[in-house]
Design an enzyme around this catalytic site. Structure first.
Site, PDB file in Angstrom:
ATOM      1  N   THR A   1      11.873  11.144 -27.559  1.00  0.00           N
ATOM      2  CA  THR A   1      12.916  10.556 -28.402  1.00  0.00           C
ATOM      3  C   THR A   1      13.889   9.689 -27.618  1.00  0.00           C
ATOM      4  O   THR A   1      14.745   9.035 -28.222  1.00  0.00           O
ATOM      5  CB  THR A   1      13.739  11.660 -29.099  1.00  0.00           C
ATOM      6  OG1 THR A   1      14.422  12.434 -28.109  1.00  0.00           O
ATOM      7  CG2 THR A   1      12.845  12.573 -29.926  1.00  0.00           C
ATOM      8  N   LYS A   2      13.774   9.660 -26.290  1.00  0.00           N
ATOM      9  CA  LYS A   2      14.818   9.043 -25.471  1.00  0.00           C
ATOM     10  C   LYS A   2      14.724   7.514 -25.470  1.00  0.00           C
ATOM     11  O   LYS A   2      13.698   6.923 -25.814  1.00  0.00           O
ATOM     12  CB  LYS A   2      14.743   9.568 -24.044  1.00  0.00           C
ATOM     13  CG  LYS A   2      14.923  11.090 -23.947  1.00  0.00           C
ATOM     14  CD  LYS A   2      16.247  11.538 -24.542  1.00  0.00           C
ATOM     15  CE  LYS A   2      16.573  12.990 -24.273  1.00  0.00           C
ATOM     16  NZ  LYS A   2      15.714  13.944 -24.976  1.00  0.00           N
TER      17      LYS A   2
END
Length: 424
Positions: free
Chosen positions: A201-202
């Site tokens: 998700t980064k």
């Protein structure tokens, strides 16, 4: 009776296809194919006559962060544990940890048998409160960790002064903040070490991965040993077939190396991140202005931030709405209107089902230690209030066209205007 809100059967505000994440760049497939046929899939395989993708990424990311050294790791959690231990933290040492964060901020401390001391955060920035940090320091404190949360940079001026005054390393957890800058310096380069996550998700991602950055050669050397079973990368010329990792016997470690596949993808992503961050900032600025009309208050960042990044967009709902319904009800209504997941802020680490040391036998071996790591002994009223009043959504949404931000604003307007329909 016909209802207006989508959660009750009304029409959605938006039915668009929102951006997905992660998004590969133009050279990802070619680089992955190159790794596949290279004869070397990780740094612990034999040297093949050219720099590894891991080495290339380490050099590129150190330059990006403005640090002398970068040690890639397998995960962000590993990077945080390694950064702490490389800075001298060990068993029974206390580490100051923000109460508003993903559970890894605490579990990484537990992973080296240290004690997370949870402290409250600033109500406007959601980052650790310097006054709370100062009050939590004891003779057993060995490090301060700071999380640059969601889209904010913590007050690094105050925190570095506290760390200096007490002779403690400041570890920056930059899992949300790839590319952010404070007073002209990249986050991660200001403390004794910076820990990054490249989880799926980064902002910079290869699905999994991490990195420790630092300007201290001793911290970098220890981190290198800690992440590769007590070995470090050779600094001597290599022949094809040589092992690049040297068994120095200097320091015992574990295996937390980054694979060549992950490193290749990260190099591809690094080419894209600055442009993506610029688009996110533009979208967030639009939303801050529009949502303020309905009484929402966007997360702010510390004075001195010179380049802001957005891992999640966060805004606090007006009190008059929360007096009618809880934040979870608003979240469900917004999700129904927009078709992407809206979430609350992190649950406080003193009341988080993922942070329960008593469920692990390794911590129960010492009853005194188990009592010291009991998260319920801490009080985090500001963090609790943020969890109960703030809504967030992922950074990929901010990559949609600017007209899509208007749809988000219209969804907030619709839900707040018709909140009585979903009141208990």
């Amino acid at each position: 009776m016909a209802h207006s809100l989508a959660i009750l059967g009304g029409a959605q505000v938006s039915d668009r296809q929102w951006p997905r994440w992660p998004q590969p760049g133009p050279r990802a497939l070619k680089s992955l194919e190159d790794v596949l046929h290279s004869g070397r899939w990780t740094i612990s395989c034999a040297y093949q006559g050219r720099p590894s993708y891991e080495e290339q990424f380490a050099d590129a990311f150190a330059e990006y962060c403005g640090t002398e050294f970068c040690v890639p790791t397998s995960t962000g959690s590993a990077s945080l544990s390694i950064a702490l231990e490389a800075c001298g933290v060990g068993a029974f040492d206390e580490v100051v940890v923000p109460g508003l964060s993903w559970v890894a901020s605490a579990s990484a401390v537990l992973g080296i048998n240290a004690i997370p001391v949870l402290v409250d955060v600033d109500p406007a920035t959601y980052c650790v409160d310097p006054d709370a940090v100062a009050a939590a320091i004891t003779e057993r404190t060995r490090a301060i960790t700071v999380v640059h949360a969601y889209s904010s940079i913590a007050d690094l001026t105050a925190l570095t002064e506290i760390a200096r005054r007490h002779g403690l390393p400041l570890i920056e957890d930059c899992a949300h903040a790839h590319g952010a800058r404070y007073r002209g310096q990249a986050v991660g380069s200001i403390g004794a070490a910076g820990a990054f996550s490249m989880q799926g998700t980064k902002l910079l991602t290869a699905g999994e991965g991490g990195a420790v950055v630092t300007n201290d050669p001793e911290v970098a050397d220890r981190a290198d040993h800690l992440r590769s079973d007590g070995r470090r990368r050779s600094r001597a010329p290599l022949n094809v077939g040589d092992m690049e990792l040297l068994e120095t016997g200097h320091m015992m470690g574990s295996n937390a190396c980054l694979s060549e596949f992950h490193a290749a993808v990260l190099l591809d992503q690094l080419d894209l991140i600055d442009g993506q961050n610029m688009r996110r900032r533009e979208s967030a600025a639009y939303l801050d202005q529009r949502l303020a009309r309905f009484g929402c208050v966007g997360q702010v960042t510390t004075e001195g931030t010179t380049e802001r990044t957005y891992y999640r967009y966060a805004t606090r709902l007006p009190k008059e709405i929360l007096e009618i319904v809880p934040v979870a009800t608003v979240i469900d209504a917004l999700t129904a209107e927009l078709g992407f997941p809206v979430l609350s802020a992190y649950r406080p680490l003193n009341d988080n089902p993922l942070h329960r040391p008593d469920t692990r036998r390794r911590f129960a071996a010492n009853p005194e230690y188990l009592a010291q790591v009991n998260p319920k002994r801490f009080d985090l009223p500001v963090t609790k209030d943020i969890h109960e009043s703030v809504v967030t959504f992922g950074h990929e949404v901010l990559l949609a066209p600017i007209e899509a931000m208007e749809e988000i604003a219209l969804a907030f307007e619709k839900v707040t205007a018709h909140i009585g329909e979903i009141a208990p």
